[in-house]
Design a protein around this motif. Structure first.
Motif, PDB file in Angstrom:
ATOM      1  N   LEU A  24       0.834  -1.199   0.000  1.00 54.32           N
ATOM      2  CA  LEU A  24       0.000   0.000   0.000  1.00 54.32           C
ATOM      3  C   LEU A  24       0.872   1.252   0.000  1.00 54.32           C
ATOM      4  O   LEU A  24       0.568   2.234  -0.693  1.00 54.32           O
ATOM      5  N   VAL A  49      -8.961   5.685  -6.026  1.00 56.13           N
ATOM      6  CA  VAL A  49      -8.662   4.418  -5.362  1.00 56.13           C
ATOM      7  C   VAL A  49      -9.790   4.167  -4.366  1.00 56.13           C
ATOM      8  O   VAL A  49      -9.872   4.818  -3.321  1.00 56.13           O
ATOM      9  N   VAL A  77     -12.513   1.807  -1.917  1.00 54.18           N
ATOM     10  CA  VAL A  77     -12.431   0.790  -0.868  1.00 54.18           C
ATOM     11  C   VAL A  77     -13.810   0.169  -0.681  1.00 54.18           C
ATOM     12  O   VAL A  77     -14.810   0.885  -0.537  1.00 54.18           O
ATOM     13  N   LEU A 111      -8.752   1.850  -9.113  1.00 52.49           N
ATOM     14  CA  LEU A 111      -8.389   0.691  -8.297  1.00 52.49           C
ATOM     15  C   LEU A 111      -9.400   0.561  -7.174  1.00 52.49           C
ATOM     16  O   LEU A 111      -9.975   1.567  -6.730  1.00 52.49           O
ATOM     17  N   LEU A 120      -9.766  -1.434  -3.294  1.00 56.25           N
ATOM     18  CA  LEU A 120      -9.147  -2.221  -2.238  1.00 56.25           C
ATOM     19  C   LEU A 120     -10.228  -2.895  -1.392  1.00 56.25           C
ATOM     20  O   LEU A 120     -11.267  -2.298  -1.121  1.00 56.25           O
ATOM     21  N   THR A 121      -9.961  -4.116  -0.974  1.00 50.05           N
ATOM     22  CA  THR A 121     -10.760  -4.771   0.055  1.00 50.05           C
ATOM     23  C   THR A 121      -9.806  -5.119   1.178  1.00 50.05           C
ATOM     24  O   THR A 121      -8.905  -5.952   1.004  1.00 50.05           O
ATOM     25  N   GLU A 122      -9.970  -4.472   2.316  1.00 48.44           N
ATOM     26  CA  GLU A 122      -9.054  -4.682   3.435  1.00 48.44           C
ATOM     27  C   GLU A 122      -9.418  -5.967   4.166  1.00 48.44           C
ATOM     28  O   GLU A 122     -10.576  -6.195   4.512  1.00 48.44           O
ATOM     29  N   ARG A 163      -3.869  -7.468   4.996  1.00 46.72           N
ATOM     30  CA  ARG A 163      -3.647  -7.431   3.547  1.00 46.72           C
ATOM     31  C   ARG A 163      -4.766  -6.657   2.867  1.00 46.72           C
ATOM     32  O   ARG A 163      -5.797  -6.352   3.478  1.00 46.72           O
ATOM     33  N   PHE A 164      -4.548  -6.398   1.581  1.00 47.29           N
ATOM     34  CA  PHE A 164      -5.536  -5.693   0.767  1.00 47.29           C
ATOM     35  C   PHE A 164      -5.664  -6.418  -0.572  1.00 47.29           C
ATOM     36  O   PHE A 164      -4.661  -6.579  -1.293  1.00 47.29           O
ATOM     37  N   VAL A 183      -6.546  -6.137  -4.201  1.00 44.84           N
ATOM     38  CA  VAL A 183      -6.563  -4.992  -5.106  1.00 44.84           C
ATOM     39  C   VAL A 183      -7.035  -5.443  -6.482  1.00 44.84           C
ATOM     40  O   VAL A 183      -6.526  -6.419  -7.039  1.00 44.84           O
ATOM     41  N   LEU A 203      -1.394  -1.428 -10.729  1.00 45.00           N
ATOM     42  CA  LEU A 203      -1.461  -2.720 -10.040  1.00 45.00           C
ATOM     43  C   LEU A 203      -0.302  -3.617 -10.455  1.00 45.00           C
ATOM     44  O   LEU A 203       0.299  -4.303  -9.623  1.00 45.00           O
TER      45      LEU A 203
END
Length: 371
Positions: free
Chosen positions: A9, A151, A153, A179, A181-183, A191-192, A194, A205
């Motif tokens: 990240l 970006v 989420v 992009l 992200l899923t945390e 982790r993420f 992407v 990416l």
């Protein structure tokens, strides 16, 4: 699609900055999570979440160090694209009595918005339609919007005031991003996941260190977002509400809500789609005049002022105008709802007025007459 860790990240932020983007994201400041410049991952609100209810917002510590473990704060991204105050042009008188008009140069820096939620992407789409989707394009907005990289989420928590699932705008990101992200914080670590949503996003990416995401891990990330949708308890029947409200313009509920409403405009200022503005002339000590555009609100008496006075002199008429425009006549004007279900208007109303409650009350006592 790949998994990155906290180092990945940070590599994303560095890659964006190397490409000339100012990185804007969530920071914790003065008891709220707001959007501002971030330089490193350390600037993000690790380990904080929000507790929201009608007229109430508080930050609390989480039991983990999630960076995006909150819903939405008081600010929306519109302030970067449609600034609260901006100079449109200046006028200076010359020595011979003439006037020189100087248009304000468009300021459109490259910015990367970090942590954009699904409802906020929907709100950006609404504002795109308002400012850049018609015959008359706001050139400054269009230039700023073109310079933005998004970006997003996927939400892992829902505030008590969220109802994006009912408005079909979230909590899963479905488009409009570069992009997403899923945390994930689990036995495998912090982790993420992407995923790219554009060619520019795919290039970014590919440059990031990470590991390919397996099918089971992707399914777990989707399940997390589905659980977030299931957390939401508020809702509006988005397809039925336009006819409901326009058929009940004299419903007594409008009087009841007007007794509580302060006409303070908090809801419109916090809303990510409201776009009302006013122009005014200001002068400086050098004798130049400047035309400035600033945010306004349909809750202000002066906003509907005509030659004979205000068209909407009562709080009842102003609240009714706002809600019917947001949920009903916005469809006529722009072909979609003006509400994305972020819940900010509920949270940041000083007296806790809940638009989902108001709509439900009118629906429960529908006074439309059959044709």
């Amino acid at each position: 699609m790949k998994f990155i860790d906290l180092g990945g990240l940070q590599a994303l932020l560095a890659a964006l900055q190397q490409r000339g983007y100012e990185t804007i994201g969530p920071v914790r400041r003065e008891g709220a999570i707001v959007y501002d410049r971030i330089d490193t991952v350390a600037d993000l609100p690790a380990g904080w979440t929000d507790r929201q209810a009608p007229g109430r917002y508080r930050l609390e510590r989480r039991t983990d160090d999630a960076l995006f473990g909150y819903a939405v704060g008081p600010q929306s991204w519109k302030r970067y694209l449609f600034p609260p105050r901006q100079t449109l042009f200046s006028v200076q008188r010359t020595d011979d009595g003439g006037l020189v008009f100087d248009p304000q140069p468009i300021d459109a820096p490259k910015r990367a918005f970090i942590g954009v939620r699904a409802c906020e992407l929907a709100a950006l789409g609404v504002q795109d339609r308002v400012f850049a989707g018609g015959e008359h394009v706001d050139a400054a907005y269009a230039a700023r919007r073109e310079a933005v990289l998004l970006v997003a989420v996927n939400c892992a928590v829902a505030a008590d005031t969220c109802f994006c699932a009912a408005m079909d705008t979230g909590p899963a990101v479905r488009g409009g991003h570069d992009l997403v992200l899923t945390e994930r914080i689990d036995a495998a670590g912090h982790r993420f996941l992407v995923e790219a949503g554009s060619d520019v996003g795919a290039q970014l990416l590919a440059s990031l260190p990470g590991t390919p995401a397996r099918a089971g891990e992707r399914a777990a990330a989707r399940a997390q977002t589905e659980r977030t949708a299931a957390m939401q308890t508020r809702g509006i029947d988005a397809t039925a509400v336009p006819a409901l409200l326009m058929g009940n313009l004299e419903h007594p509920r409008w009087d009841a809500v007007a007794e509580r409403c302060l006409s303070c405009a908090n809801c419109t200022l916090a809303c990510p789609t409201c776009f009302c503005s006013t122009d005014q002339e200001v002068t400086d000590l050098a004798g130049a005049a400047h035309r400035e555009r600033s945010w306004d609100s349909c809750f202000n008496v002066e906003f509907s002022h005509l030659g004979h006075g205000s068209v909407r002199g009562s709080v009842k008429s102003r609240y009714r105008q706002w809600l019917t425009h947001k949920l009903a006549t916005w469809h006529d004007q722009f072909g979609q709802s003006g509400c994305v279900g972020c819940g900010r208007c509920i949270t940041w109303c000083p007296v806790g007025i809940d638009i989902t409650e108001e709509v439900a009350a009118i629906a429960a006592d529908d006074r439309r007459t059959a044709p």
